[in-house]
Design an enzyme around this catalytic site. Structure first.
Site, PDB file in Angstrom:
ATOM      1  N   CYS A   1       0.822  -1.220   0.000  1.00  0.00           N
ATOM      2  CA  CYS A   1       0.000   0.000   0.000  1.00  0.00           C
ATOM      3  C   CYS A   1       0.853   1.267   0.000  1.00  0.00           C
ATOM      4  O   CYS A   1       0.349   2.365  -0.232  1.00  0.00           O
ATOM      5  CB  CYS A   1      -0.948   0.017   1.192  1.00  0.00           C
ATOM      6  SG  CYS A   1      -0.102   0.142   2.775  1.00  0.00           S
TER       7      CYS A   1
ATOM      8  N   CYS B   1      -2.596  -2.858   8.501  1.00  0.00           N
ATOM      9  CA  CYS B   1      -2.282  -1.540   9.056  1.00  0.00           C
ATOM     10  C   CYS B   1      -1.900  -1.683  10.536  1.00  0.00           C
ATOM     11  O   CYS B   1      -1.005  -0.986  11.018  1.00  0.00           O
ATOM     12  CB  CYS B   1      -3.466  -0.592   8.902  1.00  0.00           C
ATOM     13  SG  CYS B   1      -4.302  -0.723   7.306  1.00  0.00           S
TER      14      CYS B   1
HETATM   15 FE1  FES Z   1      -1.694   0.150   4.236  1.00  0.00          FE
HETATM   16 FE2  FES Z   1      -3.446   1.049   5.878  1.00  0.00          FE
HETATM   17  S1  FES Z   1      -3.761   0.632   3.781  1.00  0.00           S
HETATM   18  S2  FES Z   1      -1.354   0.819   6.238  1.00  0.00           S
END
Ligand code: FES
Length: 124
Positions: free
Chosen positions: A33, A102
């Site tokens: 991400c 996360c």
């Molecule tokens: Fe990667 Fe939240 S989407 S840390």
């Protein structure tokens, strides 16, 4: 999608920003991400006296970082190391499945910061 606790921490994060006088820093990123989390610790006599975070991350990363700083403040280094991402998720009242990683960032950032602390101590 997010619990009320997540929203509270996202809107009003605890212990956000750089920590003056930190003696350990942990930096982690998630390649998928692209989010980044940095945890600062001030450890004295084996106790996390102060902690803060900076993140370029999503709402769940901000909430995970915020809640984890509350969880480890005042704890011993061993207690801080024992905090797992599942504990962070529980403290937040849950996270959506695609946001679990996360909370893993928060766990890993603490581990990296404590590694950094141990390394610095070894070099003294
Ligand atoms: Fe990667 Fe939240 S989407 S840390």
């Amino acid at each position: 999608m997010y619990s009320e606790t997540v929203m509270e921490h996202f809107k009003d994060p605890h212990n956000a920003g750089r920590l003056e006088g930190a003696n350990a820093v942990g930096l982690v990123g998630n390649a998928a991400c692209g989010d980044i989390l940095k945890i600062y610790l001030r450890i004295e006599n084996n106790v996390v006296e102060d902690v803060s975070f900076e993140t370029f991350g999503c709402a769940a990363a901000i909430a995970s970082s915020s809640v984890v700083t509350d969880m480890i403040k005042g704890k011993t280094v061993e207690e801080a190391l024992a905090v797992k991402n599942a504990d962070v998720v529980a403290a937040l009242g849950g996270l959506p499945a695609q946001k679990i990683h996360c909370s893993v960032l928060a766990e890993e950032a603490i581990k990296n910061a404590i590694d950094d602390y141990n390394k610095r101590r070894g070099e003294q």
